[in-house]
Design a protein around this motif. Sequence first.
Motif, PDB file in Angstrom:
ATOM      1  N   ARG A  47       1.025  -1.512   0.013  1.00 40.71           N
ATOM      2  CA  ARG A  47       0.248   0.018  -0.091  1.00 40.71           C
ATOM      3  C   ARG A  47       0.856   1.270  -0.026  1.00 40.71           C
ATOM      4  NH1 ARG A  47      -3.167   1.426   5.751  1.00 40.71           N
ATOM      5  NH2 ARG A  47      -3.600   3.213   4.616  1.00 40.71           N
ATOM      6  N   LEU A  53       0.552   5.288  -4.824  1.00 48.42           N
ATOM      7  CA  LEU A  53       0.000   6.499  -4.006  1.00 48.42           C
ATOM      8  C   LEU A  53      -0.391   7.562  -5.159  1.00 48.42           C
ATOM      9  CD1 LEU A  53       2.319   6.710  -1.161  1.00 48.42           C
ATOM     10  CD2 LEU A  53       0.090   6.305  -1.063  1.00 48.42           C
ATOM     11  N   THR A  56      -3.558   6.445  -6.852  1.00 44.73           N
ATOM     12  CA  THR A  56      -4.792   6.916  -6.150  1.00 44.73           C
ATOM     13  C   THR A  56      -5.059   8.170  -6.181  1.00 44.73           C
ATOM     14  OG1 THR A  56      -4.098   5.008  -4.451  1.00 44.73           O
ATOM     15  CG2 THR A  56      -5.579   6.477  -3.833  1.00 44.73           C
ATOM     16  N   THR A  60      -8.505  10.111  -7.079  1.00 45.22           N
ATOM     17  CA  THR A  60      -9.365  10.405  -5.758  1.00 45.22           C
ATOM     18  C   THR A  60      -9.249  12.140  -6.289  1.00 45.22           C
ATOM     19  OG1 THR A  60      -7.620  10.674  -4.557  1.00 45.22           O
ATOM     20  CG2 THR A  60      -9.053   8.607  -3.953  1.00 45.22           C
ATOM     21  N   LEU A  61      -8.293  12.703  -6.534  1.00 39.21           N
ATOM     22  CA  LEU A  61      -8.191  14.231  -6.442  1.00 39.21           C
ATOM     23  C   LEU A  61      -8.478  14.491  -8.215  1.00 39.21           C
ATOM     24  CD1 LEU A  61      -5.316  15.122  -4.198  1.00 39.21           C
ATOM     25  CD2 LEU A  61      -7.552  15.817  -4.042  1.00 39.21           C
ATOM     26  N   LEU A 105       1.753  16.798  -7.415  1.00 34.65           N
ATOM     27  CA  LEU A 105       1.487  15.577  -6.199  1.00 34.65           C
ATOM     28  C   LEU A 105       1.801  14.351  -6.798  1.00 34.65           C
ATOM     29  CD1 LEU A 105       0.484  15.113  -3.207  1.00 34.65           C
ATOM     30  CD2 LEU A 105      -1.641  14.495  -4.318  1.00 34.65           C
ATOM     31  N   ALA A 163      -7.657  17.294   3.438  1.00 36.51           N
ATOM     32  CA  ALA A 163      -6.324  18.028   2.662  1.00 36.51           C
ATOM     33  C   ALA A 163      -5.610  18.353   3.862  1.00 36.51           C
ATOM     34  CB  ALA A 163      -6.905  19.286   1.939  1.00 36.51           C
ATOM     35  N   LEU A 169       0.705  14.304   5.979  1.00 37.21           N
ATOM     36  CA  LEU A 169       1.649  13.271   5.261  1.00 37.21           C
ATOM     37  C   LEU A 169       2.525  13.662   4.104  1.00 37.21           C
ATOM     38  CD1 LEU A 169      -1.822  10.987   5.104  1.00 37.21           C
ATOM     39  CD2 LEU A 169       0.116  10.548   6.551  1.00 37.21           C
ATOM     40  N   THR A 186      -2.939   7.898   7.980  1.00 43.33           N
ATOM     41  CA  THR A 186      -3.086   7.825   6.361  1.00 43.33           C
ATOM     42  C   THR A 186      -4.475   7.230   6.561  1.00 43.33           C
ATOM     43  OG1 THR A 186      -0.882   7.331   6.003  1.00 43.33           O
ATOM     44  CG2 THR A 186      -2.557   6.434   4.485  1.00 43.33           C
ATOM     45  N   LEU A 190      -7.595   8.744   4.518  1.00 41.33           N
ATOM     46  CA  LEU A 190      -8.674   8.031   3.481  1.00 41.33           C
ATOM     47  C   LEU A 190      -9.919   7.959   3.739  1.00 41.33           C
ATOM     48  CD1 LEU A 190      -8.853   4.599   3.519  1.00 41.33           C
ATOM     49  CD2 LEU A 190      -6.467   4.696   3.446  1.00 41.33           C
ATOM     50  N   VAL A 198     -16.487  12.373  -0.024  1.00 42.90           N
ATOM     51  CA  VAL A 198     -17.172  11.882  -1.214  1.00 42.90           C
ATOM     52  C   VAL A 198     -18.344  11.263  -0.820  1.00 42.90           C
ATOM     53  CG1 VAL A 198     -17.059  10.129  -3.040  1.00 42.90           C
ATOM     54  CG2 VAL A 198     -14.976  11.047  -2.452  1.00 42.90           C
TER      55      VAL A 198
HETATM   56  C1  HEM Z   1      -4.550  18.283  -0.384  1.00 40.10           C
HETATM   57  C2  HEM Z   1      -4.737  16.932  -0.922  1.00 40.10           C
HETATM   58  C3  HEM Z   1      -4.429  15.746  -0.380  1.00 40.10           C
HETATM   59  C4  HEM Z   1      -2.931  15.308  -0.180  1.00 40.10           C
HETATM   60  C5  HEM Z   1      -1.881  16.305  -0.011  1.00 40.10           C
HETATM   61  C6  HEM Z   1      -2.906  13.985   0.049  1.00 40.10           C
HETATM   62  C7  HEM Z   1      -1.771  13.242   0.194  1.00 40.10           C
HETATM   63  C8  HEM Z   1      -1.587  11.709   0.619  1.00 40.10           C
HETATM   64  C9  HEM Z   1      -0.427  11.049   1.032  1.00 40.10           C
HETATM   65  C10 HEM Z   1       0.955  11.874   1.248  1.00 40.10           C
HETATM   66  C11 HEM Z   1      -0.678   9.947   1.261  1.00 40.10           C
HETATM   67  C12 HEM Z   1       0.108   8.579   1.715  1.00 40.10           C
HETATM   68  C13 HEM Z   1       0.466   8.589   3.162  1.00 40.10           C
HETATM   69  C14 HEM Z   1       1.854   8.071   3.315  1.00 40.10           C
HETATM   70  O1  HEM Z   1       2.405   7.695   2.349  1.00 40.10           O
HETATM   71  O2  HEM Z   1       2.405   8.576   4.527  1.00 40.10           O
HETATM   72  C15 HEM Z   1      -2.146   9.681   1.074  1.00 40.10           C
HETATM   73  C16 HEM Z   1      -2.817   8.515   0.969  1.00 40.10           C
HETATM   74  C17 HEM Z   1      -4.092   8.251   0.682  1.00 40.10           C
HETATM   75  N1  HEM Z   1      -5.002   9.249   0.072  1.00 40.10           N
HETATM   76 FE1  HEM Z   1      -4.725  11.401  -0.041  1.00 40.10          FE
HETATM   77  N2  HEM Z   1      -4.068  13.281  -0.049  1.00 40.10           N
HETATM   78  C18 HEM Z   1      -4.965  14.327  -0.388  1.00 40.10           C
HETATM   79  C19 HEM Z   1      -6.322  14.214  -0.760  1.00 40.10           C
HETATM   80  C20 HEM Z   1      -7.141  13.030  -0.830  1.00 40.10           C
HETATM   81  C21 HEM Z   1      -8.303  12.706  -1.115  1.00 40.10           C
HETATM   82  C22 HEM Z   1      -9.500  13.963  -1.332  1.00 40.10           C
HETATM   83  C23 HEM Z   1      -8.893  11.604  -0.990  1.00 40.10           C
HETATM   84  C24 HEM Z   1      -9.983  10.704  -1.394  1.00 40.10           C
HETATM   85  C25 HEM Z   1     -11.039  11.391  -1.619  1.00 40.10           C
HETATM   86  C26 HEM Z   1      -7.347  10.912  -0.747  1.00 40.10           C
HETATM   87  C27 HEM Z   1      -7.474   9.452  -0.464  1.00 40.10           C
HETATM   88  C28 HEM Z   1      -6.379   8.853  -0.209  1.00 40.10           C
HETATM   89  C29 HEM Z   1      -6.086   7.446   0.049  1.00 40.10           C
HETATM   90  C30 HEM Z   1      -7.091   6.324  -0.399  1.00 40.10           C
HETATM   91  C31 HEM Z   1      -4.808   7.249   0.356  1.00 40.10           C
HETATM   92  C32 HEM Z   1      -4.299   5.690   0.858  1.00 40.10           C
HETATM   93  C33 HEM Z   1      -3.535   5.180  -0.061  1.00 40.10           C
HETATM   94  C34 HEM Z   1      -2.981   3.628   0.226  1.00 40.10           C
HETATM   95  O3  HEM Z   1      -3.325   3.308   1.414  1.00 40.10           O
HETATM   96  O4  HEM Z   1      -2.408   3.104  -0.653  1.00 40.10           O
HETATM   97  N3  HEM Z   1      -6.108  11.789  -0.520  1.00 40.10           N
HETATM   98  N4  HEM Z   1      -2.677  10.905   0.720  1.00 40.10           N
END
Ligand code: HEM
Lengths: 442, 145
Positions: A47, A53, A56, A60-61, A105, A163, A169, A186, A190, A198
């Motif tokens: 994951r 990542l 994903t 999602t975005l 990103l 966000a 993260l 994380t 999510l 959503v």
């Molecule tokens: C400013 C907006 C966002 C940023 C900067 C961001 C950043 C991140 C980062 C850095 C991770 C990885 C965590 C890690 O490696 O420690 C992550 C995981 C994730 N994010 Fe976002 N995210 C954003 C918005 C969103 C939105 C709006 C959604 C869903 C609607 C989303 C869904 C997910 C999911 C499902 C994961 C998990 C992926 C996995 O477990 O493989 N993210 N996000």
Amino acid sequence: MSKPASLSLDQAPPITVPLRFFLTAPLFAITAALLLLWQGPDLFSSRWNPALLGATHLLTLGHMGLTMLGAIMQMLPVVASAPMRRPALAAALVHTLGTGGIVLLCTGLAFTLPLALKFALPILGSALLLFAALVVITLRRAMPHNMTARAMRLAALMLGATALLGLTLLSNHAFGWWLQSREALTNLHLTWGLLGWVGILVIGVSYQVVPMFLLTPPYPAKITRWLAALLFILLLALAPASHSPALRILLGSLLAAGFAVFALTTLRLQSQRRRKQPDVTLNFWRGGMISLLLAVALWLAARVIPALDMAQSYNPLLGVLMIVGFAMSVINGMLYKIVPFLVWFHLQSRRGPSGPKVPNVREILPESRARGQMWLHFAALGSLLAAIFLPASLTYPAALLFGASNLWLWLNVILASRTYRRINGLIIEASGHGAAAPQIMK
Amino acid sequence: MTTISNFLAPDHQRCDNLFAVAEAAAARGDWDNAATGFVHFQNAMLHHFAMEEEVMFPAFETRTGMTQGPTAMMRSEHRQMTDLLNQMAEAAARKDSDAFLGDAETLLIIMQQHNMKEEQMLYQMADQVLAGELEELIGRMRAMD
Ligand code: HEM
């Protein structure tokens, strides 16, 4: 007494406001398919795989997020019963910053480029937080008993919170300091993103559009009054509960029950619809609700059967069901109602009493094209789910189907926007040629 | 007690039902039933518009002094829907199902948004400002046919 606002053209934002979002969004899903083709079966190996990542967030975005932002910008004046201030400027800012930030990103995550992530932080952060603030402020003026407005406000707050967690993260990736509770954060991120932003948004929009497009009975008042707020509170409570597994399971079960009630109610209302003829959007929504129910069932089963929770396929299955199965199906279906209607509505209001004939919604986007794309989408969903179990043989076909489905969606949106430009050109020409011209154009 | 809300909102429902019947027949290619179903639907819509435009809106405008407010908006949406109804009548005469169903889809969206605004806003405002004359107004609307 304040003057209630109208749904007329002086209130609707220019058509470019939503269209610029709808025209960009499918490109991100196509890019995700390319990433899957390039990475192959390895994409789901862990994951924390950087490419996963990246993929994903392309979905999602890039795909879901941009489409939802565009649709909200369009609906906001109606839901708030008040026009939005400077919609074109707000859309240009959110769209430009958002698109740029998402590109940074996703490339930064997928290719491990800390510099891109350092730029993504402020750009994407300001786009999403600006947007969330805009929604909350605009909706202050909404009628208090408008349940869609309430849910939309809660969803926007969840977007802001998602966000902020995402940015935290991300700073870990960008600056390489070691975040202690990375996994717990994380998971919260999510869950808030998929269920809060959503999920609550889809619930609020359903209250309005399910009865409207299908002539079903309204959602029961108990649901419209309480469900969104209840889910919001349960989601917030997950934050302090992250150190207590028992409490987390309790909250999770209540959330699962809430979403199951929503999905089952929607399916029941749809089966009671007074409009019986086949409808592409209805099929997309049914597919979305069934995927949501499957995700709920899978999550509950994994609480009872620990071996499931441990299985390598568990997280990818849940992710594909929620993202491609639930969110993307519903969003895709909505686009087929929103886009043709907007094109018709804007042309009709511009044409004047004797301008050129405006094509109807079925001429703007032929049903057969929407239907074909829908089957491709469900074929892609099925093969993605199957590929989790048979990665060696099915990953590439699944990626191709998924890419083709989103390419077709993109072409369908382009077709509708071309029709807008063509007829709008005729309207301008007709009005330029004085009084005689419109008769000829007819 | 009868109010504007509970007199006019159920009439929206009645129009919706007639719409569904006519549209379903056209979708089946059953043009005999589509044509009669459509005439019923069109008459119900025009009757509803007339009750509002000839009785309820003028009373509301006189009482509030707002002639450019919500009622003007509703009147212009009525014109928009009347145009679509006329186009659908032509399509039904030509038995052109794409034209008929395309305009039906468009009309449905406009109609539902319009009804929502009336039911959630205008009728409730009217019930308040016209509280003293409800009985007389509803009697006059009932008498129209
Ligand atoms: C400013 C907006 C966002 C940023 C900067 C961001 C950043 C991140 C980062 C850095 C991770 C990885 C965590 C890690 O490696 O420690 C992550 C995981 C994730 N994010 Fe976002 N995210 C954003 C918005 C969103 C939105 C709006 C959604 C869903 C609607 C989303 C869904 C997910 C999911 C499902 C994961 C998990 C992926 C996995 O477990 O493989 N993210 N996000």
